[in-house]
Scaffold this active site. Structure first.
Site, PDB file in Angstrom:
ATOM      1  N   HIS A 190    -127.480  63.051 -53.455  1.00  0.00           N
ATOM      2  CA  HIS A 190    -127.113  63.690 -54.718  1.00  0.00           C
ATOM      3  C   HIS A 190    -127.481  62.709 -55.837  1.00  0.00           C
ATOM      4  CE1 HIS A 190    -124.288  65.074 -57.854  1.00  0.00           C
ATOM      5  NE2 HIS A 190    -124.148  66.201 -57.169  1.00  0.00           N
TER       6      HIS A 190
ATOM      7  N   GLN B  66    -118.823  65.211 -49.653  1.00  0.00           N
ATOM      8  CA  GLN B  66    -118.893  66.451 -48.875  1.00  0.00           C
ATOM      9  C   GLN B  66    -118.351  66.290 -47.457  1.00  0.00           C
ATOM     10  OE1 GLN B  66    -119.480  69.128 -50.351  1.00  0.00           O
ATOM     11  NE2 GLN B  66    -120.504  68.432 -52.224  1.00  0.00           N
TER      12      GLN B  66
ATOM     13  N   ASP C  24    -121.248  57.926 -49.546  1.00  0.00           N
ATOM     14  CA  ASP C  24    -120.903  59.009 -50.461  1.00  0.00           C
ATOM     15  C   ASP C  24    -120.279  60.094 -49.587  1.00  0.00           C
ATOM     16  OD1 ASP C  24    -120.798  61.332 -51.907  1.00  0.00           O
ATOM     17  OD2 ASP C  24    -122.884  61.302 -52.572  1.00  0.00           O
TER      18      ASP C  24
ATOM     19  N   LYS D 259    -113.156  68.576 -54.925  1.00  0.00           N
ATOM     20  CA  LYS D 259    -113.888  69.217 -53.832  1.00  0.00           C
ATOM     21  C   LYS D 259    -113.009  69.387 -52.593  1.00  0.00           C
ATOM     22  CE  LYS D 259    -118.426  67.450 -55.261  1.00  0.00           C
ATOM     23  NZ  LYS D 259    -119.055  68.595 -55.943  1.00  0.00           N
TER      24      LYS D 259
ATOM     25  N   CYS E 272    -128.366  69.171 -58.082  1.00  0.00           N
ATOM     26  CA  CYS E 272    -128.271  67.729 -58.392  1.00  0.00           C
ATOM     27  C   CYS E 272    -128.922  66.889 -57.312  1.00  0.00           C
ATOM     28  CB  CYS E 272    -126.823  67.282 -58.591  1.00  0.00           C
ATOM     29  SG  CYS E 272    -126.003  68.104 -59.927  1.00  0.00           S
TER      30      CYS E 272
END
Lengths: 416, 118
Positions: free
Chosen positions: A120, A199, A196, A221, A379
């Site tokens: 991302h 997700q 990261d 999220k 993104c």
């Protein structure tokens, strides 16, 4: 539905009708809807405990500070970390920028940072800025199905690679990366390893491990409010780092030309923090725990597998990322070919057969049927360039989605 | 996907293609969605004699660009540039949601940039 929790009834937004009909929300990769339990926690905080934290000595301030710090403990427990290793930020993007402006600043000309082609923008741009100082940014490539090419990653892991920063799960392809294996490679190379996890923490069981130096994720999220994010960091690393922002709260002592900073994590939380955000995130974690993260993952695999099976039967639809649901999360990027051109082509030989609808047109078409999907680059423009795509539509799932949503999505898509 | 007027023009645009003897060539892109167009303008300095386009994009941006090129012929550059954004979007054959206004605005914005000096 997975359990009594995760039901649409818990989420007030699903009472909303558009043109007299329910909404089908398939954009949880962008942000999730919020259950009443989270909204209530925020209201309760403001109605019963609001005061500035870590400052005043009266009872209300103590209560606010306690709620804020209990939220930190809850976040820590959720990922198997100590509470003093949890820094509250605004979001994943800010967590990664914090790292760029602290450990990134300590890099020297010729040092390298290794990321992947499926990142991302929030895990690209904070590192790209360091290229101006002669630091090299390398990208590990992908295989044809959208898995990370581990051999390519190994070959790009050089002795000068000081940072390896990788997404746990792609927000476009859904690919789940083998972060334990990558973490081991990074550690064997003496590199700092950053994940990261925007997700992954919301969608599967996640525990921090010895190889993981830093982990970034966002509250919004995972059923929490917007504006609260998390940076996990190993305590000794946080201790060695300089502060990011400076100002109130993050100091022990200030003289005219000298300051002594607070210990982590407060050192990284300058200014009045987002207490309602922390409290809301903690309530979101409680909600997810009641379902159980194994069940969250199982539910998403079920919905994804059902959707992919349906998409396999639609000749004009192409989807991206791993075919095996064990290797991917509940996010499906896809494109739709203009089937009407097939007919036109027979009548008029000069019309291109393989015209692909722009993803915004697909999203607008589905929007007219109350099915909400994301469209565009997500993104992740370098990934789109790698895949040679000018965007995709994207449907993604979370705990509140059910068979009804998959059916509505598939039947609307088949009308194109 | 949209109405017949829009879809017919998308599939059979009338002003799509390269122009050799143009006076102005200008390009525009909507970076958030990958729409990219080139406008070729033939003008006597005041009025538009002809306009064509090349490029890729969503249905709304392609149809808006093709309509813009066709409707511009015979009009004054000044009038085209100074037309109202909202009126331009509302004149499009289908209703546009706020998230898609940039798609429809692409040709007008590109034209304005290319004719800044005119």
């Amino acid at each position: 539905m997975i359990s009594s929790y995760g039901k649409k009834e818990d989420f007030p937004i699903f009472k909303k009708k558009v043109n007299g009909k329910s909404i089908v929300y398939l954009d949880s990769t962008a942000t999730t809807q919020k259950p009443k339990q989270v909204l209530d926690a925020i209201v309760n905080y403001y109605e019963g405990a609001n005061a500035n934290v870590h400052r005043s000595v009266y009872k209300l301030a103590d209560e606010a500070t306690e709620m804020y710090e209990n939220s930190r403990t809850n976040v820590g427990r959720f990922i198997g970390a100590d509470s003093n290793e949890i820094v509250f930020t605004r979001n994943t993007t800010e967590s990664l920028n914090l790292l760029s402006f602290t450990i990134g600043e300590s890099l020297k000309r010729g040092d390298r940072i290794l990321i992947t082609s499926m990142e991302h923008h929030s895990n690209i741009l904070p590192w790209m800025r360091l290229e101006e100082r002669g630091i090299k940014l390398d990208y590990a490539g992908l295989d044809g199905e959208g898995h990370l090419d581990i051999e390519d990653m190994k070959s790009k892991l050089k002795k000068d690679t000081k940072i390896v920063s990788v997404t746990h799960q792609s927000n476009v392809l859904g690919t789940i990366n083998p972060i334990q294996e990558i973490g081991k490679l990074a550690k064997d190379n003496g590199s700092t390893f950053i994940i990261d996890a925007a997700q992954s923490v919301p969608h599967m069981p996640f525990r921090v491990r010895e190889e993981y130096d830093f982990v970034a994720f966002s509250g919004h999220k995972m059923l929490g409010p917007m504006g609260i994010g998390v940076l996990y960091g190993k305590y000794h690393l946080l201790e060695e780092m300089p502060p990011f922002n400076r100002g109130g709260e993050m100091i022990k002592e200030v003289d005219f030309h000298r300051a002594v900073f607070e210990d982590p994590p407060i050192k990284f939380e300058a200014g009045t923090p987002n207490v309602e955000g922390a409290v809301g995130l903690s309530a979101a974690i409680d909600y997810l725990k009641k379902i159980g993260m194994e069940d969250v993952r199982r539910h998403e695999k079920y919905l994804t597998s059902m959707t992919l099976k349906n998409l396999d039967g639609m000749k004009n639809v192409t989807y991206y990322g791993p075919r095996d649901v064990e290797e991917r999360g509940g996010v499906i990027a896809f494109n739709v070919r203009d089937a009407s051109n097939l007919k036109k082509n027979l009548e008029n030989k000069n019309v291109k057969v393989d015209r692909v609808y722009h993803s915004h047109d697909i999203a607008t078409f589905l929007d007219d049927r109350n099915v909400y999907v994301r469209s565009g680059y997500h993104c992740a423009e370098p990934l789109m360039r790698t895949l040679n795509l000018s965007g995709t539509a994207r449907a993604s799932f979370y705990v509140y989605n059910g068979d009804d949503d998959v059916k509505a999505f598939i039947s609307s898509l088949s009308e194109i | 996907m949209y109405n017949d007027e829009v879809m017919d023009r998308y599939q059979n645009p009338v002003k799509n293609g390269k122009m050799e003897n143009f006076d102005v060539k200008t390009d525009g892109a909507s970076t958030t969605c990958g729409d990219k167009i080139i406008l070729y303008i033939k003008t006597d300095g005041k009025k538009i004699e002809d306009m064509k386009w090349q490029g890729e994009g969503c249905i709304l941006s392609i149809v808006s660009t093709d309509l813009f090129c066709e409707n511009a012929i015979g009009k004054e550059i000044k009038d085209l540039k100074e037309q109202d954004d909202l009126a331009f979007v509302e004149s499009f054959p289908v209703k546009i949601s706020p998230g898609r206004i940039n798609c429809v605005m692409l040709p007008l914005r590109t034209f304005r940039r290319g004719t800044k000096e005119k």
